[in-house]
Design a protein around this motif. Sequence first.
Motif, PDB file in Angstrom:
ATOM      1  N   VAL A  94       0.865  -1.173   0.000  1.00 54.10           N
ATOM      2  CA  VAL A  94       0.000   0.000   0.000  1.00 54.10           C
ATOM      3  C   VAL A  94       0.902   1.222   0.000  1.00 54.10           C
ATOM      4  CG1 VAL A  94      -1.765   1.312   1.212  1.00 54.10           C
ATOM      5  CG2 VAL A  94      -1.850  -1.186   1.226  1.00 54.10           C
ATOM      6  N   ASN A  95       0.758   2.078  -1.002  1.00 53.46           N
ATOM      7  CA  ASN A  95       1.568   3.287  -1.118  1.00 53.46           C
ATOM      8  C   ASN A  95       0.780   4.477  -0.572  1.00 53.46           C
ATOM      9  OD1 ASN A  95       2.375   5.838  -2.955  1.00 53.46           O
ATOM     10  ND2 ASN A  95       4.162   4.534  -2.619  1.00 53.46           N
ATOM     11  N   THR A 110       5.703   3.417   1.722  1.00 51.60           N
ATOM     12  CA  THR A 110       5.135   2.166   1.234  1.00 51.60           C
ATOM     13  C   THR A 110       5.008   1.164   2.384  1.00 51.60           C
ATOM     14  OG1 THR A 110       6.124   2.515  -0.948  1.00 51.60           O
ATOM     15  CG2 THR A 110       5.385   0.288  -0.420  1.00 51.60           C
ATOM     16  N   VAL A 111       3.836   0.554   2.498  1.00 48.50           N
ATOM     17  CA  VAL A 111       3.574  -0.438   3.540  1.00 48.50           C
ATOM     18  C   VAL A 111       3.356  -1.800   2.873  1.00 48.50           C
ATOM     19  CG1 VAL A 111       2.094  -1.094   5.462  1.00 48.50           C
ATOM     20  CG2 VAL A 111       2.476   1.342   4.970  1.00 48.50           C
ATOM     21  N   PRO A 112       4.231  -2.778   3.105  1.00 48.74           N
ATOM     22  CA  PRO A 112       4.046  -4.102   2.494  1.00 48.74           C
ATOM     23  C   PRO A 112       3.070  -4.968   3.282  1.00 48.74           C
ATOM     24  CG  PRO A 112       6.087  -4.056   3.736  1.00 48.74           C
ATOM     25  CD  PRO A 112       5.501  -2.671   3.847  1.00 48.74           C
ATOM     26  N   PHE A 113       2.466  -5.963   2.632  1.00 50.37           N
ATOM     27  CA  PHE A 113       1.596  -6.900   3.338  1.00 50.37           C
ATOM     28  C   PHE A 113       1.649  -8.263   2.649  1.00 50.37           C
ATOM     29  CE2 PHE A 113      -1.180  -4.959   0.127  1.00 50.37           C
ATOM     30  CZ  PHE A 113      -1.804  -6.073  -0.433  1.00 50.37           C
ATOM     31  N   GLY A 114       1.267  -9.314   3.386  1.00 48.81           N
ATOM     32  CA  GLY A 114       1.191 -10.666   2.840  1.00 48.81           C
ATOM     33  C   GLY A 114      -0.017 -11.378   3.432  1.00 48.81           C
ATOM     34  N   ILE A 115      -0.740 -12.118   2.613  1.00 47.24           N
ATOM     35  CA  ILE A 115      -1.945 -12.830   3.063  1.00 47.24           C
ATOM     36  C   ILE A 115      -1.823 -14.287   2.628  1.00 47.24           C
ATOM     37  CG2 ILE A 115      -4.468 -12.943   2.957  1.00 47.24           C
ATOM     38  CD1 ILE A 115      -4.408  -9.991   2.078  1.00 47.24           C
ATOM     39  N   VAL A 151      -0.373 -10.816   8.321  1.00 48.34           N
ATOM     40  CA  VAL A 151       0.098  -9.471   7.988  1.00 48.34           C
ATOM     41  C   VAL A 151       1.543  -9.356   8.438  1.00 48.34           C
ATOM     42  CG1 VAL A 151      -0.219  -7.020   8.371  1.00 48.34           C
ATOM     43  CG2 VAL A 151      -2.200  -8.529   8.227  1.00 48.34           C
ATOM     44  N   ASN A 152       2.419  -9.098   7.519  1.00 43.90           N
ATOM     45  CA  ASN A 152       3.845  -8.996   7.824  1.00 43.90           C
ATOM     46  C   ASN A 152       4.210  -7.554   8.126  1.00 43.90           C
ATOM     47  OD1 ASN A 152       4.205 -11.729   7.287  1.00 43.90           O
ATOM     48  ND2 ASN A 152       4.414 -11.314   5.095  1.00 43.90           N
ATOM     49  N   ASP A 153       4.479  -7.274   9.408  1.00 39.95           N
ATOM     50  CA  ASP A 153       4.921  -5.928   9.774  1.00 39.95           C
ATOM     51  C   ASP A 153       6.439  -5.919   9.723  1.00 39.95           C
ATOM     52  OD1 ASP A 153       5.102  -3.388  10.656  1.00 39.95           O
ATOM     53  OD2 ASP A 153       4.488  -3.793  12.718  1.00 39.95           O
ATOM     54  N   VAL A 154       6.969  -5.804   8.506  1.00 39.82           N
ATOM     55  CA  VAL A 154       8.404  -5.888   8.291  1.00 39.82           C
ATOM     56  C   VAL A 154       8.947  -4.541   7.896  1.00 39.82           C
ATOM     57  CG1 VAL A 154       8.375  -8.331   7.677  1.00 39.82           C
ATOM     58  CG2 VAL A 154       7.987  -6.623   5.942  1.00 39.82           C
ATOM     59  N   ASP A 155      10.280  -4.431   7.977  1.00 37.61           N
ATOM     60  CA  ASP A 155      10.925  -3.168   7.637  1.00 37.61           C
ATOM     61  C   ASP A 155      10.760  -2.862   6.161  1.00 37.61           C
ATOM     62  OD1 ASP A 155      12.945  -1.015   8.503  1.00 37.61           O
ATOM     63  OD2 ASP A 155      13.821  -1.861   6.699  1.00 37.61           O
ATOM     64  N   ILE A 156      10.274  -1.666   5.839  1.00 38.31           N
ATOM     65  CA  ILE A 156       9.954  -1.297   4.459  1.00 38.31           C
ATOM     66  C   ILE A 156      11.199  -1.283   3.580  1.00 38.31           C
ATOM     67  CG2 ILE A 156       9.087   0.571   3.010  1.00 38.31           C
ATOM     68  CD1 ILE A 156       7.288   1.349   5.304  1.00 38.31           C
ATOM     69  N   ASP A 157      12.278  -0.682   4.084  1.00 35.00           N
ATOM     70  CA  ASP A 157      13.466  -0.520   3.245  1.00 35.00           C
ATOM     71  C   ASP A 157      14.063  -1.856   2.836  1.00 35.00           C
ATOM     72  OD1 ASP A 157      13.211   2.187   3.401  1.00 35.00           O
ATOM     73  OD2 ASP A 157      14.474   2.374   5.181  1.00 35.00           O
ATOM     74  N   ASN A 158      13.959  -2.903   3.718  1.00 36.07           N
ATOM     75  CA  ASN A 158      14.572  -4.192   3.412  1.00 36.07           C
ATOM     76  C   ASN A 158      13.709  -5.051   2.514  1.00 36.07           C
ATOM     77  OD1 ASN A 158      16.761  -3.587   5.002  1.00 36.07           O
ATOM     78  ND2 ASN A 158      15.878  -4.483   6.859  1.00 36.07           N
ATOM     79  N   ASN A 159      12.431  -4.713   2.380  1.00 38.16           N
ATOM     80  CA  ASN A 159      11.524  -5.599   1.658  1.00 38.16           C
ATOM     81  C   ASN A 159      10.923  -5.012   0.398  1.00 38.16           C
ATOM     82  OD1 ASN A 159      10.953  -8.172   3.457  1.00 38.16           O
ATOM     83  ND2 ASN A 159      11.194  -6.425   4.828  1.00 38.16           N
ATOM     84  N   ILE A 160      11.005  -3.718   0.182  1.00 38.62           N
ATOM     85  CA  ILE A 160      10.328  -3.101  -0.960  1.00 38.62           C
ATOM     86  C   ILE A 160      10.912  -3.587  -2.281  1.00 38.62           C
ATOM     87  CG2 ILE A 160      11.843  -1.099  -0.989  1.00 38.62           C
ATOM     88  CD1 ILE A 160       8.112  -1.276  -1.887  1.00 38.62           C
ATOM     89  N   THR A 161      12.212  -3.949  -2.278  1.00 39.98           N
ATOM     90  CA  THR A 161      12.816  -4.418  -3.531  1.00 39.98           C
ATOM     91  C   THR A 161      12.314  -5.793  -3.922  1.00 39.98           C
ATOM     92  OG1 THR A 161      14.679  -5.305  -2.256  1.00 39.98           O
ATOM     93  CG2 THR A 161      14.906  -3.086  -3.167  1.00 39.98           C
TER      94      THR A 161
END
Length: 221
Positions: free
Chosen positions: A40-41, A61-66, A148-158
Amino acid sequence: MREIIPLKKDIIFKTKIGEITNISLEHDYKILDDLVEGTVNINGTYKMTEATVLDEEFEYTVPFGIAISKKVNKDTIKIDIDDFKYSISKDVLTANIDLLFTCDEIEDEKKEEEKEEDDPLDNYLNDYFKDDIELPEETKTETIEPIVNDVDIDNNITNITNTIINNENKYYTYKIYILREGDTVDQVCNKYNISKEELSLYNNLNDLKIGDKIIIPEVNE
């Protein structure tokens, strides 16, 4: 099947936040073997103090996984933004996003085979005595377990694609408009080229007042 997936993220700004003047949401996702992965941007403008004239831009940017079960029909999976709220405290914006996950389930193959192999005589007897005899039918269901993965954005956006995948090859943008003095619903509709009927699907248009936030959806091909 309908499932609400809550996302919560504290976004730290480089400066203090006096006022959010504009905020928009965009989301995209891809469907893997047993997971839906997406982002989600959140972007917009803000003022460092309420007295400041110039607006500053921001984007996060907020990542998520379902997780999805094998009983889900992947072709029917759809994810929309159901609700969005935020609060600010000094240099932190807390975003609360509700994702709406919808899909159809695949009917049990074994159950289908049993139906095809039914004896015609048994069917006749069942129909004949159906008013007097009720035979319990066992069913098995599996539910989607959202993760829901509350992970660090910078490490996962790529690792997350920027190409949306859904049934209609569209992505959805949700703008948040803050009512100001002199604004009317008609003016907001004209400004964003949207009908009252469409706007009412996302907002309660009764008893609006200055400072209220209105969700404005946009569908992009």
